[in-house]
Design an enzyme around this catalytic site. Structure first.
Site, PDB file in Angstrom:
ATOM      1  N   LEU A   1     -37.543  -8.649  49.156  1.00 28.05           N
ATOM      2  CA  LEU A   1     -38.426  -8.550  50.307  1.00 28.05           C
ATOM      3  C   LEU A   1     -38.954  -7.127  50.281  1.00 28.05           C
ATOM      4  O   LEU A   1     -38.166  -6.183  50.153  1.00 28.05           O
ATOM      5  CB  LEU A   1     -37.658  -8.794  51.606  1.00 28.05           C
ATOM      6  CG  LEU A   1     -37.521 -10.219  52.126  1.00 28.05           C
ATOM      7  CD1 LEU A   1     -36.665 -10.231  53.383  1.00 28.05           C
ATOM      8  CD2 LEU A   1     -38.881 -10.847  52.411  1.00 28.05           C
ATOM      9  N   ASP A   2     -40.271  -6.942  50.396  1.00 33.27           N
ATOM     10  CA  ASP A   2     -40.789  -5.574  50.302  1.00 33.27           C
ATOM     11  C   ASP A   2     -40.344  -4.741  51.502  1.00 33.27           C
ATOM     12  O   ASP A   2     -39.841  -5.265  52.503  1.00 33.27           O
ATOM     13  CB  ASP A   2     -42.306  -5.562  50.109  1.00 33.27           C
ATOM     14  CG  ASP A   2     -43.063  -6.113  51.307  1.00 33.27           C
ATOM     15  OD1 ASP A   2     -42.837  -5.617  52.424  1.00 33.27           O
ATOM     16  OD2 ASP A   2     -43.878  -7.040  51.130  1.00 33.27           O
ATOM     17  N   LYS A   3     -40.523  -3.446  51.408  1.00 31.85           N
ATOM     18  CA  LYS A   3     -40.011  -2.502  52.402  1.00 31.85           C
ATOM     19  C   LYS A   3     -40.520  -2.806  53.804  1.00 31.85           C
ATOM     20  O   LYS A   3     -39.803  -2.620  54.799  1.00 31.85           O
ATOM     21  CB  LYS A   3     -40.401  -1.075  51.998  1.00 31.85           C
ATOM     22  CG  LYS A   3     -39.827   0.014  52.897  1.00 31.85           C
ATOM     23  CD  LYS A   3     -40.184   1.391  52.361  1.00 31.85           C
ATOM     24  CE  LYS A   3     -39.587   2.502  53.230  1.00 31.85           C
ATOM     25  NZ  LYS A   3     -39.901   3.855  52.706  1.00 31.85           N
ATOM     26  N   ASP A   4     -41.758  -3.284  53.908  1.00 24.94           N
ATOM     27  CA  ASP A   4     -42.365  -3.523  55.211  1.00 24.94           C
ATOM     28  C   ASP A   4     -42.075  -4.916  55.763  1.00 24.94           C
ATOM     29  O   ASP A   4     -42.540  -5.258  56.859  1.00 24.94           O
ATOM     30  CB  ASP A   4     -43.879  -3.324  55.138  1.00 24.94           C
ATOM     31  CG  ASP A   4     -44.240  -1.891  54.757  1.00 24.94           C
ATOM     32  OD1 ASP A   4     -43.532  -0.981  55.223  1.00 24.94           O
ATOM     33  OD2 ASP A   4     -45.207  -1.698  53.996  1.00 24.94           O
ATOM     34  N   SER A   5     -41.341  -5.721  55.021  1.00 25.92           N
ATOM     35  CA  SER A   5     -41.007  -7.076  55.454  1.00 25.92           C
ATOM     36  C   SER A   5     -39.558  -7.151  55.908  1.00 25.92           C
ATOM     37  O   SER A   5     -38.741  -6.302  55.564  1.00 25.92           O
ATOM     38  CB  SER A   5     -41.259  -8.071  54.312  1.00 25.92           C
ATOM     39  OG  SER A   5     -42.620  -8.054  53.926  1.00 25.92           O
TER      40      SER A   5
END
Length: 254
Positions: free
Chosen positions: A113-117
């Site tokens: 999951l990317d950092k902003d998710s």
């Protein structure tokens, strides 16, 4: 050590049913374990195992000629990853998921999951399961709840569902459903880099919030942000059932 971790590891000193022992060791589901036991392929301390028997620490369990050790217990965790935590094993990254979780057994993530998710992230010490779940050719589902910066239209939903041109390819057709003026749910069976964000951007939308709520049969449910739990026996059995015919060829991350 937290009370949650103490509780998990104290289980290892208690008797456990043989089929559960084999399941938690990553051999197979409890149902398949019962079949192995009934077929005579499982032994305990050199004697043929019996269905329903319990194992205590120190006993020697074998499936065929392979010893199955309780110390090799498979761990599969459901984690509610907060925004700002990075899916990486890089030691220098202070906000890595490994540092954040600080689990006493080495585990790694199953699909980034990317950092902003935020939302559901599975973590395990079993590489075979990672490959079977994440390989796109196995078509395993991952579901997300997404909020965007402007009103959703029927045209947007149709284009997202049919496939969007990103990263020199067209995304695989997917399930999508509007659940609010600016919010929709989407079910993917592939995992291109920042796929949902790129799909939305290609259609003139910007993602404001991205929450993963399900991976295959595992749901985020009421798990609080920043917390984790081990999968239940039923969830683990369901996961085994879904991946039993899946390829386990190594994943090449994009």
């Amino acid at each position: 050590m937290s009370n949650q971790i103490k509780k998990e590891f104290s289980r290892k000193t208690e008797p456990v049913r043989l089929n559960k022992y084999l399941s938690e060791a990553g051999v197979c589901s409890r149902r398949e374990a019962d079949k192995l036991i009934e077929s005579g392929r499982v032994s305990v301390d050199g004697k043929r195992a019996l269905t329903g028997m319990k194992i205590v620490p120190g006993q020697r369990v074998k499936v065929g000629n392979k010893i199955v050790s309780r110390q090799d217990e498979m761990v599969v965790l459901a984690v509610n990853k907060p925004v700002g935590i990075v899916c990486t094993e890089e030691r220098k990254e202070r906000s890595s998921i490994v540092r954040f979780l600080h689990y006493p057994v080495r585990v790694t993530y199953i699909g980034r999951l990317d950092k902003d998710s935020r939302g559901l992230l599975l973590m395990t010490n079993n590489g075979d399961i990672i490959n079977k779940i994440m390989r796109a050719g196995n078509f395993h589902e991952k579901e997300y709840k997404v909020t965007v910066d402007k009103e959703i239209t029927p045209e947007f939903l149709k284009k997202m569902a049919d496939g969007v041109h990103i990263l020199d390819t067209v995304t695989r057709p997917c399930k999508i459903k509007q659940i609010g003026k600016y919010t929709f749910s989407i079910v993917l069976t592939q995992g291109l880099n920042r796929q949902i964000r790129r799909m939305c951007e290609a259609l003139g939308y910007k993602v404001k919030d991205l929450l993963r709520v399900r991976v295959m049969n595992i749901c985020l449910g009421s798990l609080k942000e920043g917390e984790y739990r081990k999968l239940t026996d039923q969830e683990l059995d369901g996961l085994y059932e879904l991946i039993k015919d899946s390829s386990n060829e190594p994943i090449r991350y994009i």
